[in-house]
Write a protein that holds these residues in place. Structure first.
Motif: not given
Length: 371
Positions: A191, A194-195, A302, A304, A333, A362
């Motif tokens: 998770m 995510a970036y 997406h 967090l 996530g 996420r």
């Protein structure tokens, strides 16, 4: 030079001006000051790590950080600016808990307690878990050689982004299959990728390996780490403006690439390099209507997301550690990060009657903006 209150720097021409308190900006200010460059740091109006509300400081993102030793780039930075001792004094390692229905595993810092816990959870298969765990850590370490030789490209420029994508495609080690985890719930640290634009098995295993090698919490979370880095930058010769100083305007014309006006100062500041560590929309408000207005563009699928709760000490669930990842099959996530930290008040003291519980996960979002 003081942290609070406006104190004009001794010069108006700089090699680097950093604006905003995101880690990349403050770390760059420290390391370039160490290398002899003329550096000025100006805080951001909008914090990216916390906010004050009803007398308390609330985290706006998770404060989870791997141990310094598990990140070769961060470890080199810390050594170069001689920050190892201060970092150790301002942080502590915590047990990393995994929770899923019917199972709870605490990866204690103490090796004997860790082995006892593995035998309790996995019984005769504890050795298999250790082998899988070590393989994942080894995969994350193997990525260091790749990260240390990233091409010197600026991914914001279209043609250089194309070159970066080509380099990633040609670097076969980035696409190597990661060792399979012993248990599916060990893969939930994905998770935190995510970036990552180019997620790969090695990218995900590196994230998991860093976390399973040890988790660090800094006093006052990411704000504490930022403050420590800024103190070091100041001691190395960087000029640091106080929190009441704001950037009024930016200009991208003149004898040098960037000119800047700030509150409380008549003279214009000049720099050959501007590094921004603040939300894009806040920065875009400072940029004149020109081709640089593209900084106001945003596209995100997406993110967090963090939700906080101030909980009385007596209401804390028994056995809840400082850092827990709970696997929830219905959650986008796959997991929720639960952090238990002191309830910091806006004046800097901790309210011992309460603890702050932060939930980070996420989430899928649809956010597109282009003014």
């Amino acid at each position: 030079m003081t942290q609070s209150g406006h104190q004009p720097p001794a010069r108006h021409l700089y090699d680097l001006i950093t604006v905003g308190d995101q880690f990349g900006a403050v770390a760059s200010a420290a390391i370039l000051a160490k290398r002899g460059f003329r550096v000025l740091h100006i805080p951001s109006e909008v914090s990216t790590t916390s906010y004050n509300y009803e007398g308390y400081t609330w985290p706006s993102t998770h404060s989870l950080l791997p141990r310094v030793s598990t990140s070769s780039l961060f470890a080199r930075l810390v050594r170069e600016i001689d920050l190892e001792r201060d970092l150790k004094a301002a942080s502590h390692e915590v047990a990393f808990q995994y929770v899923k229905p019917g199972m709870r595993l605490s990866l204690a810092v103490d090796q004997s307690r860790r082995e006892k816990e593995l035998r309790r959870v996995f019984k005769d298969a504890s050795a298999d878990f250790e082998a899988s765990d070590e393989a994942i850590k080894a995969a994350s370490i193997a990525a260091d050689a790749v990260i240390d030789h990233l091409p010197d490209l600026h991914p914001r420029l279209p043609w250089q982004r194309w070159k970066l994508n080509k380099w990633i495609a040609q670097t076969t080690s980035l696409h190597a299959a990661a060792p399979p985890p012993f248990d599916a719930f060990l893969s939930v640290p994905e998770m935190f990728a995510a970036y990552v634009s180019h997620a790969s098995p090695l990218t995900k295993s590196r994230t998991a390996g860093q976390l399973q090698s040890g988790v660090t919490h800094f006093e006052r979370g990411r704000d504490g780490l930022t403050k420590l880095m800024l103190q070091r930058a100041r001691s190395l010769g960087a000029d640091i403006y106080g929190g009441d100083t704001k950037v009024e305007s930016l200009s991208f014309s003149g004898p040098l690439p960037v000119s800047m006006k700030v509150t409380g100062k008549d003279a214009t500041l000049h720099t050959t390099c501007l590094l921004v560590g603040m939300p894009g929309r806040s920065f875009a408000k400072l940029v004149p209507q020109s081709r640089f207005r593209r900084t106001d563009s945003l596209s995100c699928t997406h993110a967090l997301m963090t939700l906080n709760a101030l909980v009385p000490v007596q209401a804390i669930p028994p056995g809840l550690g400082e850092c827990t990842i709970a696997k929830t099959p219905t959650q986008d996530g796959g997991a929720v990060l639960i952090e238990l930290t002191p309830a910091w008040q806006a004046d800097g003291s901790a309210d011992k009657r309460y603890r702050m519980i932060s939930f980070t996960t996420r989430a899928s979002i649809s956010l597109r903006e282009n003014e």
